[in-house]
Design an enzyme around this catalytic site. Sequence first.
Site, mmCIF file in Angstrom:
data_model
loop_
_atom_site.group_PDB
_atom_site.id
_atom_site.type_symbol
_atom_site.label_atom_id
_atom_site.label_comp_id
_atom_site.label_asym_id
_atom_site.label_seq_id
_atom_site.Cartn_x
_atom_site.Cartn_y
_atom_site.Cartn_z
ATOM 1 N N LYS A 10 14.142 67.423 56.284
ATOM 2 C CA LYS A 10 13.811 68.844 56.153
ATOM 3 C C LYS A 10 14.060 69.616 57.460
ATOM 4 C CE LYS A 10 10.309 68.384 52.518
ATOM 5 N NZ LYS A 10 8.949 68.847 52.131
ATOM 6 N N PHE A 58 1.754 77.368 47.027
ATOM 7 C CA PHE A 58 2.569 77.150 48.230
ATOM 8 C C PHE A 58 4.054 77.348 47.989
ATOM 9 C CE2 PHE A 58 1.680 72.973 46.270
ATOM 10 C CZ PHE A 58 2.968 72.496 46.049
ATOM 11 N N ARG A 86 9.451 56.016 49.212
ATOM 12 C CA ARG A 86 8.127 56.643 49.236
ATOM 13 C C ARG A 86 7.217 55.948 50.257
ATOM 14 N NH1 ARG A 86 6.955 60.208 45.560
ATOM 15 N NH2 ARG A 86 4.738 59.689 45.397
ATOM 16 N N THR A 92 2.259 62.648 51.503
ATOM 17 C CA THR A 92 2.753 64.029 51.625
ATOM 18 C C THR A 92 2.089 64.746 52.799
ATOM 19 O OG1 THR A 92 3.094 64.116 49.239
ATOM 20 C CG2 THR A 92 3.010 66.223 50.403
ATOM 21 N N ARG A 103 6.328 60.269 58.085
ATOM 22 C CA ARG A 103 5.451 61.444 58.186
ATOM 23 C C ARG A 103 4.354 61.245 59.227
ATOM 24 N NH1 ARG A 103 5.740 62.307 51.740
ATOM 25 N NH2 ARG A 103 7.311 63.954 51.646
ATOM 26 N N ASN A 113 6.720 68.617 56.573
ATOM 27 C CA ASN A 113 6.430 67.180 56.533
ATOM 28 C C ASN A 113 7.690 66.324 56.637
ATOM 29 O OD1 ASN A 113 7.347 67.681 53.963
ATOM 30 N ND2 ASN A 113 5.669 66.642 52.911
ATOM 31 N N HIS A 116 11.682 64.850 52.209
ATOM 32 C CA HIS A 116 11.379 64.843 50.778
ATOM 33 C C HIS A 116 12.007 63.594 50.185
ATOM 34 C CE1 HIS A 116 11.238 65.903 46.540
ATOM 35 N NE2 HIS A 116 12.475 65.465 46.487
ATOM 36 N N GLU A 127 17.859 64.888 40.933
ATOM 37 C CA GLU A 127 17.968 65.434 42.290
ATOM 38 C C GLU A 127 19.298 65.040 42.934
ATOM 39 O OE1 GLU A 127 13.147 65.685 43.104
ATOM 40 O OE2 GLU A 127 14.332 64.287 44.295
HETATM 41 P P1 CMP Z 1 8.003 67.593 48.923
HETATM 42 O O1 CMP Z 1 8.029 66.120 48.664
HETATM 43 O O2 CMP Z 1 9.246 68.181 49.487
HETATM 44 O O3 CMP Z 1 7.660 68.360 47.561
HETATM 45 C C1 CMP Z 1 7.039 69.626 47.549
HETATM 46 C C2 CMP Z 1 6.588 70.068 48.900
HETATM 47 O O4 CMP Z 1 5.679 71.120 48.933
HETATM 48 C C3 CMP Z 1 5.878 68.930 49.587
HETATM 49 O O5 CMP Z 1 6.793 67.912 49.926
HETATM 50 C C4 CMP Z 1 5.214 69.668 50.752
HETATM 51 O O6 CMP Z 1 6.033 69.726 51.900
HETATM 52 C C5 CMP Z 1 5.061 71.093 50.222
HETATM 53 N N1 CMP Z 1 3.673 71.504 50.137
HETATM 54 C C6 CMP Z 1 3.123 72.521 50.807
HETATM 55 N N2 CMP Z 1 1.826 72.628 50.505
HETATM 56 C C7 CMP Z 1 1.535 71.651 49.627
HETATM 57 C C8 CMP Z 1 0.348 71.247 48.962
HETATM 58 N N3 CMP Z 1 -0.833 71.860 49.123
HETATM 59 N N4 CMP Z 1 0.420 70.175 48.119
HETATM 60 C C9 CMP Z 1 1.601 69.540 47.921
HETATM 61 N N5 CMP Z 1 2.759 69.890 48.532
HETATM 62 C C10 CMP Z 1 2.714 70.928 49.388
#
Ligand code: CMP
Length: 139
Positions: A10, A58, A86, A92, A103, A113, A116, A127
Amino acid sequence: ALERTFSIIKPDAVRRNLIGKILAKFEEAGLRPVALKKIHMTRAQAEGFYGVHKDRPFFGELVEQMIASPVVVQVLEGENAILANREVMGATNPANAADGTIRKEFALSIGENSVHGSDAPETAAEEIKFFFNDDEIVG
Ligand code: CMP
């Protein structure tokens, strides 16, 4: 089984010059990049890619962060690649990520973070197709 998964390094990580360190984590986890490119996502791409989250609070911030600067998108291949990716990414929210994960080591916040990764075989296939043509994937 040998699987393929989709991954994004990212904007927060690319800006901090962490592409190589994150690719090393994938390789150490037995994941092989079989396709890889640096792109600057358009708003339409980011909104489409994260469409499943469009009603989440978000969503707007997520799209802004993903289009703020370039990313590296890749297809990773390996045994049980979806789960292996994962695991090496970690939770996350970096506050909950295990030691040694990407992470834990690099992420700044739940939004910034660093990576993805696809969460299931169906989403991995979708994807991968969203960003790569078949002839860009070299196994
Ligand atoms: P990603 O795996 O890219 O998928 C969705 C993204 O939303 C997640 O990682 C986070 O970076 C972002 N995000 C921001 N806020 C939240 C939240 N409260 N819960 C989950 N994902 C979030």
